[in-house]
Design a protein around this motif. Structure first.
Motif, short mmCIF file in Angstrom:
data_model
loop_
_atom_site.label_atom_id
_atom_site.label_comp_id
_atom_site.label_asym_id
_atom_site.label_seq_id
_atom_site.Cartn_x
_atom_site.Cartn_y
_atom_site.Cartn_z
N TRP A 113 46.61 39.99 30.76
CA TRP A 113 47.51 39.13 31.50
C TRP A 113 48.97 39.51 31.31
N ALA A 144 51.39 40.82 34.31
CA ALA A 144 52.72 40.24 34.54
C ALA A 144 53.76 41.35 34.66
N GLN A 160 53.43 42.84 38.04
CA GLN A 160 54.02 41.97 39.06
C GLN A 160 55.52 42.24 39.24
N GLU A 169 47.39 33.65 39.67
CA GLU A 169 48.58 34.02 38.90
C GLU A 169 49.23 35.32 39.35
N THR A 170 48.57 36.06 40.22
CA THR A 170 49.13 37.31 40.71
C THR A 170 49.01 37.35 42.23
#
Length: 344
Positions: free
Chosen positions: A18, A22, A25, A49-50
């Motif tokens: 994760w 991030a 991203q 979350e993405t």
């Protein structure tokens, strides 16, 4: 600017996934287009979350359907190595979490596939991106420490479950087949890679492993691997039963002219003839292309910037050999010479 790289991820059961997603991203160099994992809740999480475009329960289906430029692998050590090997054979660049496999055989297969497929392979050692560790390597290369004859690294906490790892993660960490061992594989790997990157492969490895505290697992919760060289030695320590973090995540380079101590809080201390008790050093910022695993991997693919030596496939493979020798030694009570015999 050229279109960003299309990145896929195989496996989401490693909690380190994760943070790396991030970073992806935020990177202008790549974007997550596909994810595969057999656990639907993790696929739901990655979708939430993405900006991941598609998800798959079957990694083979993802590899068959998606036209990717690069692949992240964040599953268990055994399955991740098998999937990475398959992708590398097809020429797919891979970033995989440390250690690169559950066994030396798995690591060797991955390295061979990288060479056969002419595909870059990067091993993510999370402490590689610490500015203080990178500066310590600079001190080594510049000769500030003299001849480095020893390294030491200790990784410790009160176990994956107590630390707060998700069940998806600790379930396979507590499985010798999927992890490769217990604390030895999970945490001695850092010290093994550190020693290999500075001193090369040792001539002999001695491992000590035992379950000191946690009776609910059948694995070792503490381990020490000692690496013997012609004119030096290194130590990798691991604990899954330490209360607090007073001695956790501390690395040391011992040289004939100076000693460097690397802390996980950003500090780097140097002791020498002038500063016997040690002084804090100013630590410069890291190069942008070595600021994270994502930055290292994608910049290498896009611009050809070098892979950090600690994270090279060869160092990762050799660290795996040290770990396997330590495991054999811990089981037999005898020191193990390197190189290990080839496995059929």
């Amino acid at each position: 600017m050229a279109e960003s790289l299309k990145v896929g991820i195989l496996g989401l059961t490693h909690d380190h996934a994760w943070g790396n997603l991030a970073d992806l991203q935020q990177s202008p160099l790549g974007r997550l287009v596909a994810a595969a994992d057999p656990h639907q809740p993790l696929l739901d999480k990655v979708s939430a979350e993405t900006q991941c475009e598609r998800t798959y329960l079957d990694p083979t289906e993802m590899l068959a359907k998606e036209k990717l430029d690069a692949l992240y692998v964040f599953g268990d050590n055994k399955t991740g190595a098998e999937l990475a090997t398959q992708a590398l054979q097809d020429g797919m660049p891979v970033l995989i979490e440390k250690p690169m496999a559950a066994t030396l055989q798995g690591a060797d297969a991955m390295l061979a596939a990288s060479r056969t497929g002419e595909a870059p392979l990067v091993i993510n050692w999370p402490f590689a991106w610490w500015p203080q560790l990178q500066h310590a390597y600079t001190l080594v290369s510049e000769g500030t420490l003299g001849r480095v004859f020893s390294t030491k690294y200790r990784s410790a906490h009160n176990g994956p479950k107590a630390l707060g790892c998700t069940p998806y993660f600790y379930d396979w960490l507590y499985d010798n087949t999927l992890n490769g061992a217990g604390a030895l594989m999970d945490y001695c790997c850092y010290g093994a890679a550190l020693a290999r990157s500075v001193l090369g492969l040792p001539a002999r490895v001695t491992g000590v492993m035992t379950r000191c505290v946690h009776d609910f697992v059948a694995q070792e919760d503490n381990a020490i691997v000692v690496m013997s060289y012609q004119n030096g030695m290194s130590v990798a320590e691991a604990s899954w039963s330490q209360i607090g973090h007073l001695t956790s995540y501390i690395g040391t380079f011992y040289g004939t002219e100076a000693t460097a101590v690397i802390y996980n809080d950003g500090r780097l201390q140097l002791a020498n003839a002038e500063h016997d008790g040690g002084v804090d050093l100013d630590v410069p910022a890291v190069p942008p292309h070595w600021s994270s695993a994502t930055a290292c991997f994608l910049n290498h693919l896009v611009s050809g910037t070098p892979i950090m030596p600690l994270c090279s496939a060869r160092v990762g493979r050799d660290a795996q050999e040290i770990l396997e020798a330590g495991l054999h030694s811990g089981q037999s009570g005898q020191a193990v010479s390197l190189p290990l015999p080839l496995q059929q």
